[in-house]
Each structure stands twice: as structure tokens, then as C-alpha cells.
Design a protein around this motif. Structure first.
Motif: not given
Length: 600
Positions: A36, A122-123, A147
Motif C-alpha cells: 500500500y 476493491s476500488n 479502498d
């Protein structure tokens, strides 16, 4: 019936037993590692178990019940995916992993057919996509992100809910109800035609395959680098093996940063697909063109030595001396590029060209080919790095807990604890997938060698017959064609026609170097100019002529068309597992097809 392994007094009956088993053995091991903002962040097995327990309690708090379907979609492999995987398992819910690159139509179909209740993405981009899907999926209640995304609930919100929860007893009670034979996941196979099919896999299916697979990997591996899509059963099952063996798994940032991450992590093991290794090899060849003349001569000599390598067979001392020199002068750099500690590259999804296997093996980068499919959780056969269990061009031995037989037409039929429960909501398709004795029809044609190793010759549904009545197996021919440095991809056609022909996607990067080296007057910035060039067509014809020497007269490629378009997941011409969508490719180039056969 279920598989039991006794280790530290803990039975492996459900998939979530794997991390608890590892927790007893080695509480400090860094099981998952994700980067990250440029920094590796590790989860020890202790913190990992703590977190997925918090998430399980949170799932109970928001109303998740046993049997609910929960989707997970991520643009890259990361720790959060696995946290959710185990958290979902513990509450008896069913995970539905989804490729981030599938079409909108397939995504909507999967969510609606499986009746997704909650979705994890995820995003931000995937969140927005799923918001649109939510409008046509009445069962979908909430979308969570990994995220931080504006106005979206996240996995961090669930961790906070789990910390405040008092449902410890409720969690233990529901865990006790999860049985070995319960449905654990539905994995949708993309297919090359029609709607995706939901393969139902139980805890037993995946556990039985994982416990057998660990016996096929090289000994002494402690670090792995994961980059194949975790939503595919191949990579997912591998992570269960890693958890069982107490291995540190690092997740590559992207395919573009794979080499950089490999140098950082120095993995012992990686799972790969042939297309990746082909691209690595192509890049090496292109880079070799930039070497000085003496170094190019040494490089080409080393490749000639490697092409004659036969693993686990007796080779004379002079050859072994030459191989030693080639490894020192050339192939040591290949090993360094992947971190310098590779013990094995486990290769699946499609057959790999034998000459590339020999080259990588000679280079000290062992290739272990396996064979399987989603419906088998996934492995049916696997190679081992030992004499008698390894033969170039085969997939190794049948898994010990499986029974395999061959139909009259050579189709591989398999039975075992790892074979799927069936296709979700498709009883007719499920019935058609098995024979009268309960053997699963793989759709692949193959045989056993004299060593008892499985050899795949082609996909049953892809084999076609010419108008002269001769059968042609396209995958085998395509693998041979891709061994040419001038060919990136190829699709053999000719069902019902008088002869086989092919669509060929050139290896543009190599060809650009070749054009520059030859001083040819061709615009290398234009793919259309390259595929229309007389010199390029003639050079690829010479490559095809060489390949045809290895084929029967009825199999030989008589004509071909060079195409300028990329065959990618994004273009829709290959599946998320990099298989050709033959019907779509044929339709795209229908005019060229008709011209090859003299009808236009």
C-alpha cells in the motif's frame, strides 16, 4: 464422507480450519503481504485470524445468514480478499468471486442468477459499476469497498462493527453448523459462448484438492508471489495450500510490476499461465537483439543448448558441461530477474509449448505443468520434479484421490472428492456433465504415456473435421505456431473446409526490431502497415513452413491472415483466463475467412 487431516489436534473439515491450524503451529508467520502506497504491509496469522473473526461477527450483525451469496471483486490480489473469504465461510454464507474484467452483461447475469445479497469491491471504479448493477439486482442490499471511497461503506466500517459486537457465542454456534459437504463458493466460468455457468464447490471439494496438491510442490518453499487473478480457482486453491504449509504470500502490485516485486520478495514459488511465460520469453528475445554481436552469438548458442535439454533423463557429460556454461553466462540473469530463488513455476490453464518448457527448465526455472478445471477444484493431474513423474509435454500423474478413465473418443472422464457439486440452478447442464457412472466429462482429449503421465491433445469441442473427413486439433497446432518469435497468438480454423487456415496476431515488438535491423522501408508505428508488408508476410510464411514440417499433411496450415488488433480481455476476444473466444474471433474476421477459402 469427508477428508480429515490431523495436525496439532485440529481436524481440517472446513476451509476456515486451515488458518486455525496454522495459528496453532506458527502464530508469528506473515501469511499475507500487500503493498500500500509503496510499502509492504504484513498480516501475521494471529492478526489475520483476529480480523476475519471481527468481520464474521460484523456479517452476523448486518443480517447475513447461512446460505446467503456474497460477491467479491478486486482489481488486484490483496489481503482483504482473503479476510472476506474466510469471514464469509465461517458464517456459512457462500462467496461468489467475480472477475473485474468481465462484460457488463455477464456481471449482471451472475449477480441476478446467484441472488447476491452483499457485494465487496476493491476500488471506486468497481464500486460505481456495482452501483449500476444494483439497480437490476433486487437481492443486492449493500456494497462495501476495500479502498476508501466517498459515500461508500467499507471493510473498515465492518471491522469497527465487529469490534463492538457481542456475537462471539452466535459466531461459534453458526461455525459449528458448517459441514464439510456444504456449499462454500460458486465460481462462474466465463466460457467462450453463452451465459457463464456457476460451478458449485463445497468445502470438501476444495479441501481434498488442496491436501493432495501440497504433495506436488517443491520442498523447502517458504515465500510465494501471487499475481494470477484470485477469483480463479487455480490461484485460490494455491493460497489454501500456502496457508496449510505456513508460507508467506506476497501479492504483486500488478502484472507490469511483477519483475520489480519478484526482485523485492525473492519468491521460491509462483503460479503462472503459459501466456505469461511466453511474454517473458518474447521480451527476453527482443532485448537480446540489442546485445553486442559477441553476446548475441553466446545468447543464441545458449538457446540451442537449452532446446536439447531433457529433464530427468541421462545426458552425456559434454552436454552437461555446455549447459553449465550456458547457465552461468546467460540463464543466471533470467533467474535473477525473478528474484534468484525460484524452486518452481506451477503452470496451468492451457498447454505450454514443449520447447519453452525445455528452455525454462534448462535455465534453472523449473516448470510444473498441471491439468484441471474449475469443476475439479481445480487439479486433476500434476507434475513433480523427480524422475519418473516428469515428462515434457505431459501434465504429470493423476491425483491419488481421483479416478480417471477415457471414453472411446479419448475424452478424459474424472471422479473424486474434488469434483463439483454441480452447476448452480442448472440441473439439466449438471446431468449432462456426468456419465452414467458418475464420472465428470472434462471435454478434453488425452491419454497416458508409458510412464503413466497424463498427456492432453486438445479440447473435444474445439477439434474439427475438414471436408476430407480428417480431424484437426487446433490447440496443438497453435502452441507450435506460438513458438515462433514472429507470432504472438494464432487461431486455427477450417471446420468443414478443405484445409486448415489461421488468423495470426504477429509479435509486433519483435518484428519492429527485426524491421529496423533489416533496414526495411516499413512504418513500424503502424500495425496495419506491418501486417500488410510483403516482407513480414514472407517471413511469417517461412515460420509456418517450418512448423508444417512437424504436422501431418491434413493438419498443415495452407493459408493465413495477419491481423493488427490486440486479442485481449478488454477487447472481448479472450476470456479472463486468456482462452480464445473462437466464435467472436471468427465473426470479427469473417471477410478475411471467406477470402482465404476463395469465397470473396
Amino acid at each position: 464422507m469427508y477428508i480429515i487431516i490431523r495436525n496439532m489436534n485440529l481436524e481440517i473439515r472446513r476451509l476456515f480450519d486451515f488458518p486455525y491450524n496454522q495459528l496453532k503451529k506458527n502464530p508469528d508467520i506473515k501469511v499475507f503481504n500487500t503493498k500500500y502506497d509503496g510499502k509492504w504491509v504484513s498480516e501475521t496469522i494471529t492478526t489475520f485470524v483476529e480480523k476475519f473473526n471481527l468481520l464474521s461477527k460484523a456479517l452476523l450483525e448486518i443480517g447475513v445468514q447461512k446460505g446467503d451469496k456474497i460477491s467479491i471483486t478486486t482489481d488486484r490480489n490483496r489481503t482483504e480478499w482473503h479476510l472476506m473469504d474466510y469471514a464469509i465461510q465461517q458464517v456459512g454464507a457462500v462467496s461468489v468471486p467475480i472477475y473485474p474484467t468481465i462484460s457488463d452483461a455477464d456481471l449482471r447475469y451472475i449477480c441476478k442468477q446467484s441472488e447476491i445479497k452483499y457485494s465487496f469491491v476493491s476500488n471506486e471504479e468497481l464500486y460505481k459499476t456495482m452501483l449500476e448493477v444494483k439497480e437490476t439486482t433486487p437481492t443486492l442490499q449493500e456494497i462495501y469497498t476495500f479502498d476508501t471511497v466517498s459515500n461508500a461503506k467499507s471493510i473498515h466500517d465492518l471491522l469497527e462493527i465487529g469490534q463492538k459486537s457481542t456475537k462471539e457465542a452466535a459466531l461459534e454456534a453458526v461455525k459449528a453448523t458448517v459441514q464439510n459437504g456444504d456449499l462454500a463458493t460458486i465460481i462462474y466460468t466465463s466460457g467462450t459462448t453463452g451465459n457463464p455457468k456457476g460451478v458449485m464447490l463445497s468445502h470438501q471439494n476444495l479441501i481434498s484438492n488442496s491436501l493432495e496438491a501440497v504433495n506436488f510442490v517443491p520442498e523447502g518453499y517458504r515465500v510465494t508471489l501471487s499475481f494470477l487473478p484470485i477469483c480463479h480457482v487455480f490461484e485460490r486453491m494455491a493460497t489454501y495450500c500456502y496457508m496449510h504449509d505456513g508460507v508467506e504470500t506476497y501479492f504483486a502490485e500488478s502484472i507490469d510490476k511483477l519483475a520489480e516485486n519478484a526482485k523485492e520478495v525473492q519468491p521460491h514459488l509462483m503460479t503462472v499461465v503459459p501466456r505469461l511465460l511466453e511474454k517473458i520469453y518474447d521480451k527476453i528475445i527482443v532485448k537480446a537483439q540489442e546485445l553486442s554481436l559477441p553476446k548475441r552469438i553466446i545468447f543464441k548458442w545458449a538457446l540451442r543448448v537449452a532446446n536439447k535439454y531433457e529433464p530427468y533423463t541421462e545426458q552425456n557429460s559434454f552436454y552437461l558441461w555446455r549447459l553449465k556454461v550456458a547457465r552461468k553466462l546467460v540463464f543466471s540473469k533470467w533467474q535473477e530477474a525473478l528474484g534468484g530463488r525460484i524452486k518452481g513455476l506451477i503452470c496451468g490453464s492451457a498447454p505450454m509449448a514443449p520447447n519453452l518448457i525445455r528452455i525454462f527448465m534448462a535455465a534453472g526455472l523449473p516448470i510444473l505443468e498441471g491439468y484441471g478445471m474449475t469443476e475439479a477444484s481445480p487439479i486433476i493431474a500434476g507434475a513433480k520434479l523427480e524422475k519418473g513423474a516428469y515428462e515434457v509435454g505431459t501434465c504429470g500423474r493423476i491425483m491419488p484421490n481421483m479416478e480417471v478413465k477415457f471414453a472411446e473418443d479419448g475424452e478424459i472422464l474424472a471422479k473424486g472428492d474434488n469434483i463439483m457439486m454441480g452447476y448452480y440452478k442448472e440441473p439439466q447442464l449438471t446431468e449432462e456433465a456426468f456419465d452414467s457412472e458418475g464420472f465428470f466429462k472434462t471435454g478434453d482429449i488425452g491419454n497416458l504415456t508409458s510412464l503413466g503421465l497424463l498427456k492432453i491433445t486438445d479440447r473435444k469441442k474445439e477439434i474439427f473435421k475438414t471436408s476430407g473427413g480428417k480431424y484437426v486439433a487446433p490447440q496443438m497446432i497453435e502452441s507450435l505456431m506460438k513458438t515462433s518469435q514472429f507470432i504472438e497468438q494464432a487461431m486455427v480454423v477450417g471446420a468443414g473446409e478443405k484445409m486448415p487456415c489461421a488468423f495470426i496476431l504477429p509479435e509486433f515488438e519483435y518484428i519492429k526490431k527485426w524491421i529496423t535491423h533489416k533496414g526495411l522501408n516499413i512504418d513500424i508505428t503502424s500495425k496495419k502497415a506491418i501486417v500488410g508488408s510483403k516482407e513480414v508476410i514472407e517471413r511469417i510464411q517461412r515460420a509456418i513452413d517450418e512448423i508444417n514440417l512437424e504436422l501431418g499433411n491434413w493438419e498443415q496450415i495452407k493459408k493465413f491472415v495477419l491481423v493488427p488488433d490486440d486479442w485481449t480481455i478488454e477487447s472481448g476476444l479472450v476470456t479472463p483466463t486468456l482462452k480464445l473466444r473462437r466464435k467472436l474471433i471468427l465473426e470479427k474476421y469473417r471477410p478475411q475467412y471467406e477470402k482465404m477459402y476463395g469465397r470473396a
